[in-house]
Design an enzyme around this catalytic site. Structure first.
Site, PDB file in Angstrom:
ATOM      1  N   LYS A 128       0.842  -1.193   0.000  1.00 19.64           N
ATOM      2  CA  LYS A 128       0.000   0.000   0.000  1.00 19.64           C
ATOM      3  C   LYS A 128       0.876   1.240   0.000  1.00 19.64           C
ATOM      4  O   LYS A 128       2.022   1.244   0.462  1.00 19.64           O
ATOM      5  CB  LYS A 128      -0.942   0.023   1.207  1.00 19.64           C
ATOM      6  CG  LYS A 128      -0.299   0.240   2.585  1.00 19.64           C
ATOM      7  CD  LYS A 128      -0.076   1.702   2.968  1.00 19.64           C
ATOM      8  CE  LYS A 128       0.686   1.833   4.270  1.00 19.64           C
ATOM      9  NZ  LYS A 128       1.227   3.177   4.512  1.00 19.64           N
TER      10      LYS A 128
ATOM     11  N   GLY B 127       4.382  -5.998   6.129  1.00 19.40           N
ATOM     12  CA  GLY B 127       3.946  -6.876   7.211  1.00 19.40           C
ATOM     13  C   GLY B 127       2.442  -6.970   7.286  1.00 19.40           C
ATOM     14  O   GLY B 127       1.875  -8.051   7.537  1.00 19.40           O
TER      15      GLY B 127
ATOM     16  N   ASP C 111      -2.974  -0.864   9.644  1.00 18.19           N
ATOM     17  CA  ASP C 111      -2.986  -0.953   8.184  1.00 18.19           C
ATOM     18  C   ASP C 111      -3.589  -2.255   7.670  1.00 18.19           C
ATOM     19  O   ASP C 111      -3.858  -2.382   6.470  1.00 18.19           O
ATOM     20  CB  ASP C 111      -1.560  -0.853   7.625  1.00 18.19           C
ATOM     21  CG  ASP C 111      -0.989   0.549   7.702  1.00 18.19           C
ATOM     22  OD1 ASP C 111      -1.778   1.498   7.848  1.00 18.19           O
ATOM     23  OD2 ASP C 111       0.240   0.688   7.619  1.00 18.19           O
TER      24      ASP C 111
ATOM     25  N   ALA D 269       0.384  -6.637   4.775  1.00 16.69           N
ATOM     26  CA  ALA D 269      -0.047  -7.479   3.655  1.00 16.69           C
ATOM     27  C   ALA D 269       0.082  -8.945   4.013  1.00 16.69           C
ATOM     28  O   ALA D 269      -0.825  -9.755   3.739  1.00 16.69           O
ATOM     29  CB  ALA D 269       0.786  -7.161   2.417  1.00 16.69           C
TER      30      ALA D 269
ATOM     31  N   PRO E 226       8.972  -4.229   0.024  1.00 12.11           N
ATOM     32  CA  PRO E 226      10.064  -3.826   0.917  1.00 12.11           C
ATOM     33  C   PRO E 226       9.674  -3.953   2.396  1.00 12.11           C
ATOM     34  O   PRO E 226       8.526  -3.713   2.778  1.00 12.11           O
ATOM     35  CB  PRO E 226      10.304  -2.360   0.538  1.00 12.11           C
ATOM     36  CG  PRO E 226       9.862  -2.268  -0.889  1.00 12.11           C
ATOM     37  CD  PRO E 226       8.693  -3.204  -1.005  1.00 12.11           C
ATOM     38  N   VAL E 227      10.651  -4.347   3.220  1.00 10.93           N
ATOM     39  CA  VAL E 227      10.435  -4.510   4.660  1.00 10.93           C
ATOM     40  C   VAL E 227      10.730  -3.182   5.361  1.00 10.93           C
ATOM     41  O   VAL E 227      11.704  -2.500   5.038  1.00 10.93           O
ATOM     42  CB  VAL E 227      11.352  -5.619   5.215  1.00 10.93           C
ATOM     43  CG1 VAL E 227      11.206  -5.739   6.727  1.00 10.93           C
ATOM     44  CG2 VAL E 227      11.029  -6.947   4.542  1.00 10.93           C
TER      45      VAL E 227
ATOM     46  N   ALA F 251       3.542  -1.207   4.139  1.00 10.39           N
ATOM     47  CA  ALA F 251       2.668  -2.186   4.792  1.00 10.39           C
ATOM     48  C   ALA F 251       2.938  -3.620   4.358  1.00 10.39           C
ATOM     49  O   ALA F 251       2.019  -4.414   4.202  1.00 10.39           O
ATOM     50  CB  ALA F 251       1.190  -1.830   4.588  1.00 10.39           C
TER      51      ALA F 251
ATOM     52  N   GLY G 248       9.378  -0.372   5.102  1.00  9.45           N
ATOM     53  CA  GLY G 248       9.528   0.661   4.086  1.00  9.45           C
ATOM     54  C   GLY G 248       8.362   1.622   3.990  1.00  9.45           C
ATOM     55  O   GLY G 248       8.325   2.448   3.090  1.00  9.45           O
TER      56      GLY G 248
END
Length: 301
Positions: free
Chosen positions: A10, A106, A140, A108, A98-99, A104, A101
Protein backbone atom coordinates in the site's frame (compact mmCIF):
# COMPACT_ATOMS: atom_id res chain seq x y z
CA UNK A 1 -4.67 -29.20 0.25
CA UNK A 2 -2.83 -25.86 0.32
CA UNK A 3 -4.03 -22.28 -0.20
CA UNK A 4 -2.00 -19.44 -1.77
CA UNK A 5 -3.07 -15.86 -1.12
CA UNK A 6 -1.67 -12.71 -2.72
CA UNK A 7 -1.60 -9.38 -0.90
CA UNK A 8 -0.45 -6.01 -2.23
CA UNK A 9 1.74 -3.20 -0.98
CA UNK A 10 0.00 0.00 0.00
CA UNK A 11 0.90 3.64 -0.38
CA UNK A 12 -0.76 6.63 1.26
CA UNK A 13 -1.94 9.20 -1.25
CA UNK A 14 -3.03 11.40 1.63
CA UNK A 15 -1.86 11.07 5.23
CA UNK A 16 -3.23 13.70 7.58
CA UNK A 17 -2.00 13.30 11.15
CA UNK A 18 -3.59 14.92 14.21
CA UNK A 19 -2.24 15.54 17.70
CA UNK A 20 -1.39 12.39 19.63
CA UNK A 21 -4.34 11.10 21.69
CA UNK A 22 -4.33 10.07 25.34
CA UNK A 23 -4.11 6.41 24.25
CA UNK A 24 -0.84 7.10 22.43
CA UNK A 25 -2.31 6.87 18.93
CA UNK A 26 -2.60 9.71 16.43
CA UNK A 27 -5.93 10.42 14.73
CA UNK A 28 -5.55 9.96 10.98
CA UNK A 29 -7.40 10.86 7.82
CA UNK A 30 -5.71 8.89 5.08
CA UNK A 31 -6.31 7.56 1.60
CA UNK A 32 -4.69 4.21 0.90
CA UNK A 33 -4.02 2.70 -2.49
CA UNK A 34 -2.98 -0.90 -3.12
CA UNK A 35 -0.37 -1.11 -5.86
CA UNK A 36 1.01 -3.98 -7.90
CA UNK A 37 3.91 -5.04 -5.67
CA UNK A 38 2.89 -8.29 -3.98
CA UNK A 39 3.74 -10.86 -1.36
CA UNK A 40 2.45 -14.40 -1.92
CA UNK A 41 1.69 -16.61 1.07
CA UNK A 42 1.00 -20.35 0.91
CA UNK A 43 -0.51 -22.29 3.82
CA UNK A 44 -0.49 -26.09 4.02
CA UNK A 45 -1.77 -28.41 6.77
CA UNK A 46 0.70 -29.28 9.54
CA UNK A 47 0.57 -30.50 13.12
CA UNK A 48 2.21 -27.38 14.53
CA UNK A 49 2.52 -23.76 13.41
CA UNK A 50 5.51 -22.60 11.38
CA UNK A 51 6.50 -19.91 8.90
CA UNK A 52 9.31 -19.80 6.35
CA UNK A 53 10.01 -16.54 4.52
CA UNK A 54 11.77 -16.29 1.16
CA UNK A 55 12.67 -12.79 0.04
CA UNK A 56 13.44 -11.07 -3.23
CA UNK A 57 17.04 -10.02 -3.91
CA UNK A 58 16.35 -6.43 -2.86
CA UNK A 59 15.19 -7.44 0.65
CA UNK A 60 17.44 -8.17 3.63
CA UNK A 61 16.20 -11.49 5.06
CA UNK A 62 17.41 -10.55 8.55
CA UNK A 63 14.92 -7.66 8.57
CA UNK A 64 11.97 -10.07 8.67
CA UNK A 65 10.95 -10.98 12.26
CA UNK A 66 10.80 -14.69 12.99
CA UNK A 67 9.12 -16.91 15.57
CA UNK A 68 6.37 -15.38 17.70
CA UNK A 69 7.30 -11.88 16.50
CA UNK A 70 6.29 -12.69 12.93
CA UNK A 71 2.93 -11.11 12.17
CA UNK A 72 1.87 -14.19 10.18
CA UNK A 73 2.18 -16.32 13.32
CA UNK A 74 0.29 -13.75 15.37
CA UNK A 75 -2.49 -13.55 12.78
CA UNK A 76 -2.94 -17.33 12.69
CA UNK A 77 -2.99 -17.63 16.47
CA UNK A 78 -5.49 -14.83 16.88
CA UNK A 79 -7.89 -16.27 14.31
CA UNK A 80 -7.51 -19.79 15.73
CA UNK A 81 -8.17 -18.53 19.26
CA UNK A 82 -11.36 -16.81 18.13
CA UNK A 83 -12.42 -20.12 16.57
CA UNK A 84 -11.67 -21.98 19.80
CA UNK A 85 -9.04 -24.31 18.39
CA UNK A 86 -5.22 -24.61 18.47
CA UNK A 87 -3.33 -22.87 15.67
CA UNK A 88 -1.76 -25.14 13.06
CA UNK A 89 -0.33 -24.94 9.56
CA UNK A 90 2.89 -24.42 7.63
CA UNK A 91 3.21 -20.96 6.06
CA UNK A 92 5.60 -20.08 3.26
CA UNK A 93 5.87 -16.40 2.40
CA UNK A 94 7.45 -15.06 -0.78
CA UNK A 95 8.21 -11.37 -0.19
CA UNK A 96 8.58 -8.70 -2.86
CA UNK A 97 7.25 -5.80 -0.78
CA UNK A 98 10.06 -3.83 0.92
CA UNK A 99 10.43 -4.51 4.66
CA UNK A 100 10.03 -1.59 7.09
CA UNK A 101 9.53 0.66 4.09
CA UNK A 102 6.20 2.37 4.79
CA UNK A 103 4.41 0.11 2.29
CA UNK A 104 2.67 -2.19 4.79
CA UNK A 105 4.54 -5.33 3.80
CA UNK A 106 3.95 -6.88 7.21
CA UNK A 107 0.31 -5.85 7.08
CA UNK A 108 -0.05 -7.48 3.66
CA UNK A 109 1.39 -10.71 5.04
CA UNK A 110 -0.96 -10.59 8.03
CA UNK A 111 -3.98 -10.04 5.79
CA UNK A 112 -2.88 -12.90 3.53
CA UNK A 113 -2.43 -15.13 6.59
CA UNK A 114 -5.94 -14.36 7.83
CA UNK A 115 -7.51 -15.18 4.47
CA UNK A 116 -5.42 -18.33 3.98
CA UNK A 117 -6.04 -19.60 7.52
CA UNK A 118 -9.77 -18.99 7.25
CA UNK A 119 -9.99 -20.83 3.90
CA UNK A 120 -7.73 -23.77 4.78
CA UNK A 121 -9.50 -24.50 8.07
CA UNK A 122 -13.00 -23.78 6.78
CA UNK A 123 -13.75 -21.22 9.49
CA UNK A 124 -16.17 -19.22 7.32
CA UNK A 125 -15.33 -16.00 9.15
CA UNK A 126 -17.56 -13.13 8.04
CA UNK A 127 -15.97 -10.14 6.32
CA UNK A 128 -16.83 -7.89 9.28
CA UNK A 129 -15.27 -10.30 11.77
CA UNK A 130 -12.16 -10.70 9.62
CA UNK A 131 -11.80 -6.91 9.50
CA UNK A 132 -12.19 -6.77 13.30
CA UNK A 133 -9.44 -9.35 13.76
CA UNK A 134 -7.25 -7.42 11.33
CA UNK A 135 -7.76 -4.20 13.32
CA UNK A 136 -6.61 -5.99 16.48
CA UNK A 137 -3.36 -6.88 14.75
CA UNK A 138 -2.52 -3.46 13.27
CA UNK A 139 -3.92 -0.26 11.83
CA UNK A 140 -2.99 -0.95 8.18
CA UNK A 141 -4.15 -4.57 8.09
CA UNK A 142 -7.88 -3.92 7.44
CA UNK A 143 -6.93 -2.00 4.30
CA UNK A 144 -4.67 -4.85 3.18
CA UNK A 145 -7.80 -7.02 3.21
CA UNK A 146 -9.93 -4.46 1.35
CA UNK A 147 -7.40 -3.25 -1.25
CA UNK A 148 -8.25 -0.92 -4.12
CA UNK A 149 -8.38 2.69 -2.98
CA UNK A 150 -9.94 3.48 0.38
CA UNK A 151 -10.18 6.16 3.03
CA UNK A 152 -9.01 5.30 6.53
CA UNK A 153 -9.96 7.21 9.67
CA UNK A 154 -9.55 6.68 13.42
CA UNK A 155 -5.99 5.38 13.61
CA UNK A 156 -6.41 4.26 9.98
CA UNK A 157 -8.21 1.01 10.76
CA UNK A 158 -11.75 2.19 9.90
CA UNK A 159 -11.69 1.72 6.15
CA UNK A 160 -14.21 2.76 3.51
CA UNK A 161 -13.61 2.04 -0.21
CA UNK A 162 -13.71 5.11 -2.44
CA UNK A 163 -14.45 5.43 -6.12
CA UNK A 164 -11.28 5.39 -8.20
CA UNK A 165 -11.72 4.73 -11.91
CA UNK A 166 -8.15 5.73 -12.75
CA UNK A 167 -5.10 3.66 -13.51
CA UNK A 168 -2.12 5.31 -11.85
CA UNK A 169 1.53 4.64 -12.59
CA UNK A 170 4.06 4.57 -9.76
CA UNK A 171 7.79 4.16 -9.31
CA UNK A 172 8.96 3.01 -5.87
CA UNK A 173 12.50 3.29 -4.53
CA UNK A 174 13.05 1.32 -1.31
CA UNK A 175 15.90 2.00 1.08
CA UNK A 176 18.51 -0.48 2.28
CA UNK A 177 18.04 0.94 5.78
CA UNK A 178 14.67 0.89 7.53
CA UNK A 179 13.06 3.79 9.36
CA UNK A 180 11.16 3.24 12.60
CA UNK A 181 7.50 4.24 12.36
CA UNK A 182 7.28 5.12 16.10
CA UNK A 183 10.41 7.27 15.71
CA UNK A 184 8.85 9.19 12.82
CA UNK A 185 5.65 9.80 14.79
CA UNK A 186 7.66 10.95 17.82
CA UNK A 187 9.57 13.36 15.60
CA UNK A 188 6.28 14.62 14.16
CA UNK A 189 5.16 15.36 17.74
CA UNK A 190 8.43 17.18 18.46
CA UNK A 191 8.16 19.27 15.29
CA UNK A 192 4.44 19.99 15.76
CA UNK A 193 3.61 20.18 19.48
CA UNK A 194 0.56 22.29 18.61
CA UNK A 195 -0.75 20.02 15.86
CA UNK A 196 -4.55 20.23 15.55
CA UNK A 197 -6.64 17.44 17.07
CA UNK A 198 -8.37 16.94 13.72
CA UNK A 199 -6.04 15.78 10.92
CA UNK A 200 -5.95 17.47 7.52
CA UNK A 201 -8.94 16.33 5.48
CA UNK A 202 -8.56 13.94 2.56
CA UNK A 203 -11.37 15.60 0.58
CA UNK A 204 -9.07 17.45 -1.89
CA UNK A 205 -7.30 14.17 -2.66
CA UNK A 206 -10.60 12.37 -3.21
CA UNK A 207 -11.67 15.08 -5.66
CA UNK A 208 -8.39 14.68 -7.54
CA UNK A 209 -8.89 10.92 -7.76
CA UNK A 210 -12.38 11.44 -9.15
CA UNK A 211 -11.00 13.72 -11.87
CA UNK A 212 -8.81 10.95 -13.29
CA UNK A 213 -6.14 13.56 -14.07
CA UNK A 214 -2.57 12.59 -13.06
CA UNK A 215 -1.39 16.20 -12.79
CA UNK A 216 -4.26 17.07 -10.47
CA UNK A 217 -3.60 13.99 -8.36
CA UNK A 218 0.09 14.88 -8.17
CA UNK A 219 -0.75 18.31 -6.79
CA UNK A 220 -3.09 16.82 -4.17
CA UNK A 221 -0.70 14.19 -2.75
CA UNK A 222 -0.07 14.92 0.93
CA UNK A 223 1.86 13.29 3.77
CA UNK A 224 2.23 14.92 7.20
CA UNK A 225 4.95 12.38 8.07
CA UNK A 226 7.14 13.39 5.14
CA UNK A 227 8.67 16.36 6.98
CA UNK A 228 9.77 14.36 10.05
CA UNK A 229 10.95 11.47 7.87
CA UNK A 230 13.14 13.77 5.77
CA UNK A 231 14.38 15.58 8.87
CA UNK A 232 15.56 12.21 10.20
CA UNK A 233 16.86 11.05 6.82
CA UNK A 234 17.72 14.09 4.62
CA UNK A 235 18.71 11.85 1.70
CA UNK A 236 15.00 11.12 1.18
CA UNK A 237 14.48 14.75 0.20
CA UNK A 238 17.38 14.50 -2.24
CA UNK A 239 15.82 11.37 -3.73
CA UNK A 240 12.47 13.11 -4.23
CA UNK A 241 14.17 15.99 -6.05
CA UNK A 242 16.10 13.54 -8.23
CA UNK A 243 13.01 11.56 -9.23
CA UNK A 244 11.09 14.69 -10.12
CA UNK A 245 14.06 15.85 -12.21
CA UNK A 246 13.87 12.50 -14.03
CA UNK A 247 10.30 13.23 -15.10
CA UNK A 248 8.00 12.14 -12.27
CA UNK A 249 5.01 14.39 -11.66
CA UNK A 250 5.54 14.22 -7.90
CA UNK A 251 7.61 12.32 -5.34
CA UNK A 252 6.35 11.42 -1.89
CA UNK A 253 7.62 9.54 1.15
CA UNK A 254 5.45 6.42 1.46
CA UNK A 255 3.73 6.44 4.84
CA UNK A 256 6.40 6.82 7.52
CA UNK A 257 9.14 5.94 5.01
CA UNK A 258 11.80 5.32 4.02
CA UNK A 259 10.47 4.10 0.64
CA UNK A 260 9.84 6.98 -1.75
CA UNK A 261 7.16 6.70 -4.43
CA UNK A 262 6.77 8.76 -7.59
CA UNK A 263 3.56 9.39 -9.52
CA UNK A 264 4.10 9.38 -13.27
CA UNK A 265 1.83 10.41 -16.13
CA UNK A 266 1.86 7.08 -17.99
CA UNK A 267 3.52 3.67 -18.32
CA UNK A 268 6.17 5.23 -20.56
CA UNK A 269 6.72 8.01 -18.03
CA UNK A 270 7.19 5.47 -15.25
CA UNK A 271 9.72 3.53 -17.31
CA UNK A 272 11.67 6.70 -18.11
CA UNK A 273 11.69 7.82 -14.47
CA UNK A 274 12.77 4.36 -13.31
CA UNK A 275 15.57 4.22 -15.87
CA UNK A 276 16.73 7.69 -14.89
CA UNK A 277 16.82 6.82 -11.19
CA UNK A 278 18.64 3.56 -11.88
CA UNK A 279 21.13 5.43 -14.02
CA UNK A 280 21.63 7.90 -11.17
CA UNK A 281 22.77 5.05 -8.95
CA UNK A 282 19.64 3.78 -7.19
CA UNK A 283 20.19 0.05 -6.61
CA UNK A 284 16.52 -0.98 -6.56
CA UNK A 285 13.80 0.79 -8.57
CA UNK A 286 10.36 -0.80 -8.87
CA UNK A 287 7.39 0.13 -11.07
CA UNK A 288 3.76 -0.64 -10.32
CA UNK A 289 0.21 0.36 -11.19
CA UNK A 290 -2.68 1.00 -8.86
CA UNK A 291 -5.21 0.37 -7.62
CA UNK A 292 -5.15 -3.44 -7.35
CA UNK A 293 -7.12 -5.96 -5.29
CA UNK A 294 -6.69 -6.64 -1.61
CA UNK A 295 -5.70 -10.02 -0.15
CA UNK A 296 -7.25 -12.77 -2.27
CA UNK A 297 -6.87 -16.47 -3.01
CA UNK A 298 -4.91 -17.17 -6.19
CA UNK A 299 -4.62 -20.97 -6.00
CA UNK A 300 -6.08 -23.84 -4.01
CA UNK A 301 -4.42 -27.20 -4.57
Amino acid sequence: MSVTVRAAAKINLHLGVGRVRDDGFHPLDTVYQAIGLHDDLTLAPADGLSVVTRVADHIDPTAVPDGDDNVVVRAARLLARRAGRPASGAFEVHKDIPVAGGMAGGSADAAAALVAYDRLHGLRTSDDDLLAVAAELGSDIPFSLVGGTARGVGRGEIVTPVEDAGTWWWVAVPSTEGLSTPAVYRHFDALHPDAPETPASAEPLLAALASGEPVRLARALHNDLQEPAIDLRPELGDLIARGEAEGALRGLVSGSGPTVVFLCDSAAGARETALGLAGAGERVVLTATGPVAGAHVVTTV
